[in-house]
Scaffold this active site. Structure first.
Site, PDB file in Angstrom:
ATOM      1  CB  CYS A  50      54.711 -12.771  19.122  1.00 31.78           C
ATOM      2  SG  CYS A  50      55.392 -14.439  18.986  1.00 31.78           S
ATOM      3  CB  CYS A  53      51.794 -14.608  16.896  1.00 28.88           C
ATOM      4  SG  CYS A  53      51.563 -14.818  18.675  1.00 28.88           S
ATOM      5  CG  ASP A  76      63.910 -16.205   9.547  1.00 28.81           C
ATOM      6  OD1 ASP A  76      63.725 -16.687   8.420  1.00 28.81           O
ATOM      7  OD2 ASP A  76      62.968 -15.988  10.352  1.00 28.81           O
ATOM      8  CG  HIS A 113      52.239 -15.012  22.495  1.00 29.81           C
ATOM      9  ND1 HIS A 113      53.358 -14.933  21.696  1.00 29.81           N
ATOM     10  CD2 HIS A 113      52.515 -14.301  23.613  1.00 29.81           C
ATOM     11  CE1 HIS A 113      54.275 -14.192  22.307  1.00 29.81           C
ATOM     12  NE2 HIS A 113      53.797 -13.795  23.473  1.00 29.81           N
ATOM     13  CG  ASN A 153      67.324 -22.548  24.870  1.00 27.91           C
ATOM     14  OD1 ASN A 153      67.829 -23.436  25.546  1.00 27.91           O
ATOM     15  ND2 ASN A 153      67.922 -21.989  23.850  1.00 27.91           N
ATOM     16  N   GLY A 159      67.741 -17.690  28.235  1.00 28.36           N
ATOM     17  CA  GLY A 159      68.097 -17.058  26.973  1.00 28.36           C
ATOM     18  C   GLY A 159      67.066 -17.237  25.883  1.00 28.36           C
ATOM     19  CB  SER A 161      64.629 -14.824  21.574  1.00 27.18           C
ATOM     20  OG  SER A 161      64.067 -15.827  20.747  1.00 27.18           O
ATOM     21  CG  HIS A 164      54.599 -18.253  20.109  1.00 27.45           C
ATOM     22  ND1 HIS A 164      53.526 -17.494  19.689  1.00 27.45           N
ATOM     23  CD2 HIS A 164      54.379 -19.501  19.639  1.00 27.45           C
ATOM     24  CE1 HIS A 164      52.708 -18.264  18.982  1.00 27.45           C
ATOM     25  NE2 HIS A 164      53.204 -19.485  18.946  1.00 27.45           N
ATOM     26  CG  HIS A 166      59.943 -21.188  20.291  1.00 22.42           C
ATOM     27  ND1 HIS A 166      59.644 -20.303  21.311  1.00 22.42           N
ATOM     28  CD2 HIS A 166      61.275 -21.083  20.089  1.00 22.42           C
ATOM     29  CE1 HIS A 166      60.741 -19.676  21.684  1.00 22.42           C
ATOM     30  NE2 HIS A 166      61.767 -20.133  20.970  1.00 22.42           N
ATOM     31  CD  GLN A 168      66.755 -22.307  18.636  1.00 23.91           C
ATOM     32  OE1 GLN A 168      67.577 -22.378  17.719  1.00 23.91           O
ATOM     33  NE2 GLN A 168      66.921 -21.497  19.656  1.00 23.91           N
ATOM     34  CD  GLU A 182      73.912 -38.744  26.860  1.00 24.15           C
ATOM     35  OE1 GLU A 182      73.127 -39.341  26.077  1.00 24.15           O
ATOM     36  OE2 GLU A 182      73.517 -37.915  27.701  1.00 24.15           O
ATOM     37  CG  HIS A 296      68.264 -40.238  27.415  1.00 17.43           C
ATOM     38  ND1 HIS A 296      69.029 -40.938  26.518  1.00 17.43           N
ATOM     39  CD2 HIS A 296      69.083 -39.265  27.903  1.00 17.43           C
ATOM     40  CE1 HIS A 296      70.247 -40.433  26.467  1.00 17.43           C
ATOM     41  NE2 HIS A 296      70.311 -39.407  27.300  1.00 17.43           N
ATOM     42  CG  HIS A 298      69.703 -35.084  29.468  1.00 21.46           C
ATOM     43  ND1 HIS A 298      70.130 -35.821  30.542  1.00 21.46           N
ATOM     44  CD2 HIS A 298      70.226 -35.689  28.373  1.00 21.46           C
ATOM     45  CE1 HIS A 298      70.889 -36.825  30.122  1.00 21.46           C
ATOM     46  NE2 HIS A 298      70.965 -36.769  28.800  1.00 21.46           N
ATOM     47  CD  GLN A 323      78.671 -27.870  45.656  1.00 22.22           C
ATOM     48  OE1 GLN A 323      78.197 -26.910  45.052  1.00 22.22           O
ATOM     49  NE2 GLN A 323      78.319 -28.169  46.882  1.00 22.22           N
TER      50      GLN A 323
END
Ligand code: H2U
Ligand code: ZN
Length: 338
Positions: A50, A53, A76, A113, A153, A159, A161, A164, A166, A168, A182, A296, A298, A323
């Site tokens: 990883c 880690c 990176d 991890h 994510n 998606g 990667s 672990h 984390h 962004q 907004e 707030h 989401h 929908q």
């Protein structure tokens, strides 16, 4: 007689001023797709492969320190770079482009991890909240940075990667589209009514409780009336604060608490580590007070029917509008029941 639980209708999202189509009767339609259970892959507490880690080398060759709490580093493979020079291209307003300076970071939530927000302890999650505040302040203080977008994510389906724990942070010179939308709505609401749209919305949801999923002293998790994703939620601060830096110490603990409760509920819906994209929406860091903003988050999880069957925003949704079939009220009831 029109039946809101059965008949097709549109719902208005006052935050984006867009509509979503709701077709509750379609939840009865036959389904011939898959619906299997997946066994959650057991992760080790340390993975020598990883790149997040402690002590391991990242893709660029830099080695992570032997960190023991949260760990922040510059991405990176950053999508935005701080030294980007100012440039604009405009051909009759048809071909329009602008340079975009910014800075991207990765925040590891913990050295282990195999943790997730749902199974981290309150002290560990509080460190994550403190790190978010520090990063918001540090990045937001830079003159070229006007917005700090903190997001996570989670899961291969979204998606991510790496499992672990984390998130962004992408901080940019311009306001990203969703924030710009907004902000316009929040400003218009404030000008027209003299109140805060999200304070008003939290009040409505607390009095009805039909869409409330979790609540503590400082925060409320609801399936928004206008949710697009089947199990979409919004975490709203009860007090009117414009950004995470205005939370008291107690409110930082309450934020950690509601995030843990909300993600733990998600994991119980299909007995799987629930994938999602989540993130904060808050005050831009251009130096103005932005009283119209209201802190707030989401949560946008893709899962629909099982651990593997997801919703796609395709067809009519790409060409027309979003929908949903299962109503937000039914989704909230399901989340409350697990
Ligand atoms: P996601 O799991 O949401 O993709 O986030 C991981 C981020 O980590 C991703 O933006 C960065 C990727 O650019 N990364 C590094 O900065 N260094 C590495 O060694 C691998 C991945
Ligand atoms: Zn790891």
């Amino acid at each position: 007689m029109f039946d809101w639980t059965q008949d097709p209708h549109r719902r208005y999202n006052p935050l984006t001023r867009e509509w979503v189509l709701v077709s509750p009767h379609r939840t009865q339609r036959p389904w011939q797709g898959q619906m299997e259970e997946t066994a959650a892959a057991l992760q080790p507490a340390f993975d020598p492969e990883c790149y997040l880690c402690p002590g391991n080398a990242r893709a660029g060759g830099v080695r992570n320190p032997a960190y023991t709490s949260t760990f922040v580093f510059d991405n990176d493979f950053a999508a935005l770079r701080p030294g980007t020079p100012c440039e604009e291209f405009d051909l009759n307003g048809i071909l329009l482009a602008r340079s975009e300076p910014g800075l991207c970071r990765v925040v590891c939530f913990a050295p282990q991890h195999n943790l997730t927000m749902a199974n981290m302890d309150p002290a560990g999650l509080r460190s994550v909240v403190d790190t978010w505040v520090e990063q918001f302040q540090e990045l937001g203080a830079r003159p070229e940075i006007n917005y700090v977008q903190i997001f996570e994510n989670r899961g291969a389906m979204m998606g991510a990667s790496n499992p672990h724990p984390h998130c962004q942070i992408w901080s940019s010179h311009s306001l990203p589209n969703e924030i710009a939308k907004e902000q316009e709505s929040l400003l218009a609401w404030r000008e027209a009514r003299g109140t805060c749209l999200l304070c008003d919305y939290a009040g409505v949801e607390r009095s009805g409780a039909e869409r409330v999923v979790e609540e503590n002293e400082g925060f409320l998790t609801v399936v928004p009336f206008w949710a697009v994703w089947p199990f979409e939620t919004m975490v709203i601060s009860k007090r009117h604060v414009t950004a995470i830096d205005q939370l008291t110490g107690a409110e930082r603990d309450q934020l950690a608490d509601i995030l843990k409760r909300t993600t733990a509920r998600y994991d119980r819906v299909f007995n799987v580590s629930f994938p999602y994209s989540m993130g904060f929406h808050q005050r831009p860091t251009d130096g103005a007070a932005h009283e119209e903003h209201h802190l707030h988050l989401h949560f946008y999880p893709p899962l629909l029917r099982s651990a593997t069957v997801r919703k796609f925003l395709v067809g009519f949704e790409m060409l027309g509008m979003p929908q949903r079939d299962i109503t937000p009220e039914a989704a909230a009831a399901r989340l409350r029941s697990v």
